[in-house]
Design an enzyme around this catalytic site. Structure first.
Site, short mmCIF file in Angstrom:
data_model
loop_
_atom_site.label_atom_id
_atom_site.label_comp_id
_atom_site.label_asym_id
_atom_site.label_seq_id
_atom_site.Cartn_x
_atom_site.Cartn_y
_atom_site.Cartn_z
N SER A 1 0.82 -1.22 0.00
CA SER A 1 0.00 0.00 0.00
C SER A 1 0.85 1.26 0.00
CB SER A 1 -0.95 0.00 1.20
OG SER A 1 -0.24 0.06 2.42
N LYS B 1 -6.27 4.49 8.26
CA LYS B 1 -5.16 5.30 7.75
C LYS B 1 -5.52 6.78 7.73
CE LYS B 1 -3.17 1.62 4.90
NZ LYS B 1 -2.96 1.10 3.54
#
EC number: 3.4.21.53
Length: 744
Positions: free
Chosen positions: A615, A658
């Site tokens: 990611s 996140k």
């Protein structure tokens, strides 16, 4: 979702929610009557798979009683091989009592019969007739001896003849004397043999009398039981063998206890007992097949065992010490096992497969007896994880033969009015069942929001009802603390927030490290080759997002992209793959005219626990492009998203955590209205943000940027057109190539 004031007004949930695929598979598996069609139930913990499985079995088992009572009895022909007998439900206990009553009755009746005057009279008359015959023989030989001048006399050596007169030996010749004596002695021997024959005949006649009396008393009992159990051939044969054994040992039934101690083993009568091995009497009223859940499937717990005693220094056992296992108890019905527990016992797994294949249960024993196997009619339901299912399917060739039905529970369901109402009804059920305060409409909506957050998709709801149940119970607790009549929205929020506080110690410690300047993270300004990447950390059940400073340096060379984490063995295989994809993008876009001549080092600063996942590959590329072009990157914007070799930004996991992680970092360092996060556009539906973060976004204090490709992201991070960025990068790479050519 239809409006209501609180959950006391709505109908409780009486079905599994959001598992249509699993329900159809279970129904098919239960309907197929084939020993190979056993069932594997899979799914995340808390999705209700165990609860539903047991509920489905309870519903489906009604009226499908094919199970029996099972007994073990003594094998009179082969004592080491106890015989198994199957009887209809409830008859096992009756049969056991019938045999106990039979033996008790025979002990009383036979003792009375052999202690009666009639028996003594008949016995004496019988023996008297033989005594008369013996006396007749003795008189005859005695008379004959006297006629020859000898009288019969008993001695230690038996019968001997001696002269009647002291001088008889002198009156006849020696030859005649010894001839006569030898003749008489021969006759005495013959008479002794005849007397012994008569005594044997007397014994046989006495035994015949005992047997005649025994049959007279025993046969009516045996005939009555044989008629009662005439449908069971093995019982009828057992009763016949039982009668023959009693007749053979009939003296044991009328001897005194003291005499028995001297003449026979104390456990002689044990062989006349019945071991009621499996008793299903409790099941006979509801006519349902048995459902057995075994949580500790050791070989003994599953397939039974044979117990033993120490006797005179030796191990001793018998058929009454055969103990059933879960498979025996579930015979004719359903056996539920947990895969992870079962696979702890390799022998149990092998024996289970062998039992399914052979359709009979064999008790594995090292003792001196070998019980007869019992035929099996059972459906096995294994409950476990997808991981174990895939392992078994891939590495155990027998698994697919015997477990042909896969019931797969989903951990999420569509977010629609029916399913939202289903969660409300689930809450109503738990309030009623557990005597909890009912939830207001707004409180239910807050639980639904929590369920959506668990799913990680704005269009989905979580089916992990164990976690939803925690919010229900803890929300009720805060309503009780506040003396509220109902659980309201604030109680649910409190439950969620307080649980977070119980679990977020590590997150708080990391926030403190940033605030104190120990962990270097900038949320303002611009820097070349430096970007804030985003990752998710997990501590047990709690996950949270964290900003990580990613740095890139570039120079002339030919080593390409160097992953520092990989060099020190702190990088996982997926992260390594992301770095290689990054190299592919650079090659396609900047190495078409000449080889890519550069060294680029990538590093997650102040990372000490290892890195995995792809990611951050987008952020890593942004940092490299920044370093190559000498282009500053905004530190107030963090980035997440994986890239492919064509520069497209792909979805990543944990997007909510996140975003919130960087938001709280910025909040702690000071929100200025310019901070935000770049995410893949296709991740938009995965943002289920907290109320605080949503409000900050609405008020323009925090921003979410969605992008499809590298170009869009770099323009946001640099406020430059990507064509300009690409030109600067290409110019630097051209200079690297020329310098390299010059140095050759």
């Amino acid at each position: 979702m239809q409006k209501f004031k609180n959950t006391s007004e709505i109908e409780v949930l009486d079905e599994i929610l959001g598992q249509e695929r699993a329900i159809r598979a279970m129904e098919v598996g239960l309907k197929i009557d084939n020993s190979a069609y056993n069932i594997y139930v899979s799914g995340h913990s808390g999705t209700g798979k165990t609860t539903y499985t047991l509920k489905a079995l309870n519903k489906y088992s009604v009226g499908k009683a094919r199970h029996k009572d099972w007994c073990y009895v003594y094998n009179f022909e082969h004592p080491r091989d106890p015989i198994s007998i199957g009887l209809k439900i409830g008859l096992g206990k009756v049969f056991k009592k019938d045999i106990e009553k039979l033996i008790e009755a025979l002990l009383d009746e036979l003792k009375d019969a052999f202690e009666s005057e009639d028996y003594e009279l008949g016995k004496n008359q019988l023996l008297e007739s033989y005594d008369i015959e013996k006396e007749s023989l003795l008189k005859e030989i005695k008379k004959y001896g006297e006629e020859r001048g000898f009288k019969l006399k008993n001695s230690r050596l038996g019968m001997v003849f001696v002269p009647l007169k002291e001088d008889y030996e002198e009156e006849v010749s020696d030859e005649e004397f010894y001839k006569t004596k030898r003749e008489l002695e021969h006759m005495a021997i013959q008479t002794v043999y005849k007397i012994r024959d008569i005594e044997d005949e007397a014994k046989e006649a006495l035994l015949g009398l005992e047997e005649e009396i025994g049959r007279f008393i025993i046969d009516p009992h045996i005939d009555e039981l044989s008629e009662k159990y005439k449908e069971y051939e093995k019982v009828v044969q057992y009763l016949k063998n039982l009668r023959d054994d009693i007749l053979e040992n009939i003296f044991l039934f009328y001897m005194d206890d003291e005499e028995l101690k001297d003449k026979v083993d104390k456990d002689h009568f044990l062989k006349y007992r019945v071991n009621l091995f499996v008793d299903n009497e409790d099941e006979k009223t509801n006519s349902s097949a048995p459902i057995i859940v075994e949580t500790n499937p050791s070989p003994a717990n599953l397939f039974g065992k044979i117990e033993y005693d120490y006797y005179n220094g030796n191990l001793k056992t018998d058929f009454t010490k055969i103990i059933p296992g879960a498979v025996h108890k579930a015979n004719g019905g359903y056996l539920v096992l947990y895969a992870d527990q079962l696979l702890r016992y390799e022998l149990s797994w092998d024996m289970l497969k062998r039992t399914i294949q052979s359709k009979k249960i064999i008790i594995d024993t090292n003792t001196s007896i070998n019980p007869e196997s019992i035929p099996i009619d059972i459906k096995v339901i294994l409950i476990g994880s997808n991981y174990l299912y895939n392992l078994l399917y891939s590495y155990d060739n027998d698994f697919s033969k015997y477990f042909k039905i896969f019931v797969d529970f989903d951990n999420e369901m569509n977010k629609n009015e029916d399913n939202e109402m289903g969660i409300a009804r689930f809450i109503a059920l738990q309030c009623k069942k557990n005597n909890l305060k009912h939830f207001t409409y707004d409180a239910v909506q807050e639980v639904i929001n929590f369920s959506t957050r668990l799913s990680g998709d704005i269009d989905r709801l979580s089916t992990e009802f164990n976690k939803i149940m925690e919010v229900i119970v803890e929300g009720n607790t805060y309503a009780e603390i506040n003396n509220s009549e109902f659980v309201d929205k604030d109680d649910v929020k409190m439950a969620i927030n307080e649980k977070r506080k119980r679990l977020n110690k590590i997150e708080c410690k990391m926030d403190e490290s940033i605030e104190n300047g120990f962990t270097l993270i900038d949320t303002e300004g611009q820097r070349v080759g430096v970007i804030n990447g985003l990752s998710v950390l997990s501590t047990g059940e709690y996950s949270f997002g964290r900003a990580s400073r990613i740095t890139a340096t570039t120079s002339i060379g030919n080593r390409g992209v160097i992953n520092i984490e990989r060099e020190v063995k702190m990088s996982g295989s997926i992260h390594d793959k992301g770095i290689l994809i990054l190299s592919g993008y650079l090659s396609e876009n900047f190495a078409q005219e000449y080889p890519l001549s550069m060294n680029a080092s990538i590093c997650f600063e102040q990372s000490y626990g290892g890195v995995d996942g792809d990611s951050a590959s987008g952020a890593e590329l942004y940092a490299i492009l920044s370093s190559l072009g000498g282009i500053p990157i905004k530190q107030n914007i963090a980035a997440t998203g994986s890239i492919n070799q064509k520069g497209e930004i792909q979805v990543v996991g944990g997007i909510t955590e996140k975003i919130e992680g960087f938001y709280y970092t910025c909040k702690n360092k000071g929100l200025n209205g310019n901070q935000g996060v770049i995410i893949p556009k296709n991740n938009s539906r995965n943002m289920i943000l907290s109320e605080e973060v949503n409000n900050a976004i609405k008020e323009g204090m925090f921003h979410i940027y969605t992008v499809n490709n590298i170009e869009e992201a770099m323009e946001i991070l640099t406020d430059m057109k990507f064509s300009e960025i690409k030109s600067l990068v290409k110019e630097r790479l051209d200079s690297f190539a020329k310098l390299r050519d010059t140095s050759k």
